[in-house]
Design an enzyme around this catalytic site. Structure first.
Site, PDB file in Angstrom:
ATOM      1  N   HIS A   1       2.539 -11.569  14.323  1.00 43.30           N
ATOM      2  CA  HIS A   1       3.570 -12.102  15.211  1.00 43.30           C
ATOM      3  C   HIS A   1       3.287 -13.552  15.621  1.00 43.30           C
ATOM      4  O   HIS A   1       4.144 -14.212  16.228  1.00 43.30           O
ATOM      5  CB  HIS A   1       3.675 -11.220  16.463  1.00 43.30           C
ATOM      6  CG  HIS A   1       5.009 -11.283  17.141  1.00 43.30           C
ATOM      7  ND1 HIS A   1       6.053 -12.072  16.694  1.00 43.30           N
ATOM      8  CD2 HIS A   1       5.475 -10.659  18.254  1.00 43.30           C
ATOM      9  CE1 HIS A   1       7.086 -11.932  17.494  1.00 43.30           C
ATOM     10  NE2 HIS A   1       6.765 -11.075  18.457  1.00 43.30           N
TER      11      HIS A   1
ATOM     12  N   THR B   1       0.839  -1.188   0.000  1.00 39.77           N
ATOM     13  CA  THR B   1       0.000   0.000   0.000  1.00 39.77           C
ATOM     14  C   THR B   1       0.879   1.244   0.000  1.00 39.77           C
ATOM     15  O   THR B   1       1.927   1.267   0.636  1.00 39.77           O
ATOM     16  CB  THR B   1      -0.946   0.011   1.226  1.00 39.77           C
ATOM     17  OG1 THR B   1      -1.759   1.192   1.184  1.00 39.77           O
ATOM     18  CG2 THR B   1      -0.179  -0.016   2.534  1.00 39.77           C
TER      19      THR B   1
END
Length: 432
Positions: free
Chosen positions: A403, A349
């Site tokens: 994560h 993006t």
């Protein structure tokens, strides 16, 4: 009696919202004509009639949510309309082209002159209040619904007599200008009452796509252990290369050499070295994807969409630039297909196109990585080789990752590799 049903849309889409009926009750419809515009989570779809006949009754109205396979209207097959009344059709029907030819041949000179005047003055044609369904693009119809505008009252059309988005917006502005002028003529009051404050609040229903975007962004933050790591890249080498090759590149490929192809290639090179950033979590399993379908975030009037460049690792710089150009144009014209939006493995993006200097992008679930590009800004930088300070075009990069499967070490190394590939285009060509 024939039942008009919501067709199968896509594997992941089970419902939609009726945006607008393109035909009226009691109106004759040819086979293949569009009868209703359906708004889904990702794109707007026009449903075509599989039969010729007269629409008898709409079972749902604009704004209603309908399921795939649900009956939304009834039609009487082999029926036509004459003087406002339905009649059974006997024998083969004339095609639309044959009807137009017959109408032209029966038109006298005076009516032809009237038609010429209508074409020369398209704005006057919309003054005819008898037109139940003005010709308008899907985007214009959607904008009119959002603003509460009656399309038949919009006097802003193009040369072909079609209402477009800018015409709807211009008409809305003219109404607001008149309202503001009327408000100014009223006697001012020191304190507005509660009722007057309520009148100053405009309630606008969120579009289905905006609701979906909001829902998925919240889900991404609630389900993923999302972190963001940052770095910066010196754009000197890429900008110099583009400056040298831009003319020959355009001459040979018919497309401009932009930054996005460099970043796409750099991301692919880093994904090959750190495959967990190209994975997906399903239950207790990891899906390690050995293909590289890169999503490119595109901002539109209706919200952010992420069309996908398929097998970007097999494309050269020109191929990537062409594909991004095609997808971006589809996004701007609201003509993306569902297949253009499904199945990406990683997203890029670019908030820098709007002036963003620093941001933390949100994951595009179920993907586990997204790279944020930002504004190129000249800053003083210490050059390691010479310990001198030079002004360089710099860009901050942001990598948001899940994560749960990507450790901080891998994320940092991934972003460092993207940085190195971008700062040395020769390595970029070799690695990609």
């Amino acid at each position: 009696m024939i039942e008009i049903k919501v067709p199968e849309l896509a594997e992941s889409i089970s419902e939609g919202t009726i945006a607008n009926w393109l035909k009226n009750e009691g109106e004759f419809v040819q086979k293949g004509e569009s009868i209703v515009e359906l708004e889904t989570d990702k794109v707007n779809i026009e449903i075509n009639s599989e039969y010729s006949g007269v629409l008898k009754k709409f079972l749902y109205q604009p704004g209603d949510t309908v399921q795939v396979g649900q009956v939304i209207a009834n039609m009487e097959e082999n029926e036509t309309v004459t003087n406002g009344k339905s009649e059974q059709v006997e024998g083969p029907q004339k095609t639309e082209i044959e009807k137009q030819i017959e109408a032209v041949s029966n038109t006298d000179v005076s009516s032809q002159e009237k038609q010429k005047e209508t074409i020369a003055n398209p704005a006057d044609s919309v003054k005819d209040k008898n037109k139940p369904n003005p010709v308008a693009s899907p985007a214009a119809r959607k904008k009119a619904r959002e603003l509460g505008i009656d399309l038949s009252e919009v006097p802003y059309q193009d040369l072909l007599g079609r209402v477009r988005v800018d015409g709807v917006e211009a008409y809305k502005q003219s109404l607001e200008s008149k309202q503001n002028q009327a408000n100014q003529e009223k006697k001012p009051q020191q304190v507005a009452t509660a009722g007057e404050k309520e009148e100053m609040i405009e309630r606008v229903k969120m579009s289905r796509r905006r609701q979906t975007i909001a829902k998925r962004l919240v889900e991404a933050q609630q389900t993923a252990a999302m972190l963001t790591t940052f770095n910066e890249v010196d754009m000197t080498a890429i900008m110099a290369l583009r400056s040298r090759r831009k003319d020959s590149f355009y001459k040979n490929n018919g497309v401009k050499l932009g930054f996005m192809s460099f970043f796409t290639k750099a991301v692919i090179g880093a994904l090959k070295a750190f495959p967990l950033l190209n994975a997906e979590i399903q239950g207790n399993e990891l899906l390690l994807k050995k293909f590289y379908d890169i999503g490119i975030a595109v901002s539109t009037d209706d919200g952010l969409v992420v069309p996908v460049v398929r097998h970007a690792d097999r494309l050269g710089f020109a191929g990537i630039e062409k594909e991004i150009g095609v997808l971006s144009e589809k996004a701007r014209t609201n003509s993306l297909a569902l297949s253009d939006l499904q199945g990406g493995t990683f997203t890029i993006t670019n908030g820098g196109t709007f002036g963003s200097l620093y941001s933390t992008p949100i994951l595009n679930a179920p993907q586990v990585g997204i790279l944020g590009m930002h504004k190129i800004q000249k800053r003083p930088v210490v050059i390691d080789e010479t310990d001198t300070v030079e002004v360089r075009p710099m860009m901050y990069l942001a990598l948001s990752y899940d994560h749960r499967i990507v450790d901080g070490k891998e994320a940092v190394q991934f972003l460092v590799m993207v940085k190195k590939l971008l700062e040395d285009p020769e390595d970029l060509l070799l690695e990609s």
